[in-house]
Design an enzyme around this catalytic site. Structure first.
Site, short mmCIF file in Angstrom:
data_model
loop_
_atom_site.label_atom_id
_atom_site.label_comp_id
_atom_site.label_asym_id
_atom_site.label_seq_id
_atom_site.Cartn_x
_atom_site.Cartn_y
_atom_site.Cartn_z
CB THR A 116 -9.85 6.89 10.26
OG1 THR A 116 -9.44 5.81 9.43
CG2 THR A 116 -9.28 8.21 9.72
CG HIS A 172 -11.66 2.40 6.71
ND1 HIS A 172 -12.49 1.34 6.43
CD2 HIS A 172 -10.76 2.44 5.71
CE1 HIS A 172 -12.11 0.76 5.31
NE2 HIS A 172 -11.06 1.42 4.85
CE1 TYR A 220 -10.17 -4.77 5.02
CE2 TYR A 220 -10.28 -3.04 3.37
CZ TYR A 220 -10.69 -3.57 4.58
OH TYR A 220 -11.59 -2.89 5.34
CG PHE A 262 0.08 -8.55 10.29
CD1 PHE A 262 0.51 -8.13 9.04
CD2 PHE A 262 -1.01 -7.91 10.85
CE1 PHE A 262 -0.11 -7.09 8.36
CE2 PHE A 262 -1.65 -6.88 10.19
CZ PHE A 262 -1.20 -6.47 8.95
NE ARG A 304 5.45 0.95 14.00
CZ ARG A 304 4.93 0.25 15.01
NH1 ARG A 304 5.07 0.67 16.23
NH2 ARG A 304 4.26 -0.84 14.78
CG PHE A 343 -1.74 1.27 1.32
CD1 PHE A 343 -2.81 1.50 0.46
CD2 PHE A 343 -1.43 2.25 2.24
CE1 PHE A 343 -3.55 2.65 0.54
CE2 PHE A 343 -2.17 3.42 2.33
CZ PHE A 343 -3.23 3.61 1.48
#
Length: 134
Positions: free
Chosen positions: A73, A75, A44, A100, A115, A11
């Protein structure tokens, strides 16, 4: 020697590529081998890719790295939590450790880049789990 599958959720490539490189280096430092690397557009998509790798006989564990840095947020938190839950399900369903390493949510790109070590953490955790199961 642990055979590792690596999922890179791209992303935010300026964060995820260094995370992926940290994961690759961590695997090499531990004498593990990355047998396959799958790139997906975002968090996702990572559970499906992790499931695909976890089904393979030549993969002992799967590490997922990625960044969710679009903001703090509800979301973004939902994405992170849902992804983590789905990856846990994959790990249990396939009896293959899936870890993960994520940067975010709620971080700026600069904070997320600080990070990138989470990529190494994901690889090391996957390797540790695979060795424990051996």
């Amino acid at each position: 020697m642990v055979s590792l599958g690596l999922v890179v959720a791209r992303f935010n490539d300026s964060v995820t590529e260094p995370m992926a490189e940290a994961a690759r280096e961590a695997a090499a430092d531990r004498d593990a081998v990355v047998v396959d690397e799958v790139s997906v557009p975002g968090a996702y998509d990572s559970p499906l890719a992790a499931d695909r790798l976890a089904r393979r006989d030549d993969v002992d564990a799967v590490a997922v790295v990625g960044a969710i840095v679009t903001g703090d947020t509800d979301h973004d938190r939902v994405i992170a939590n849902a992804t983590a839950e789905k990856l846990t399900d994959v790990s249990l369903d396939r009896d293959t450790p899936v870890t993960f390493g994520v940067s975010g949510p709620g971080m700026s790109g600069a904070e997320a880049r600080e990070r990138i070590d989470k990529g190494a953490d994901a690889a090391n955790a996957a390797i540790d789990l695979a060795e424990e199961l051996d």
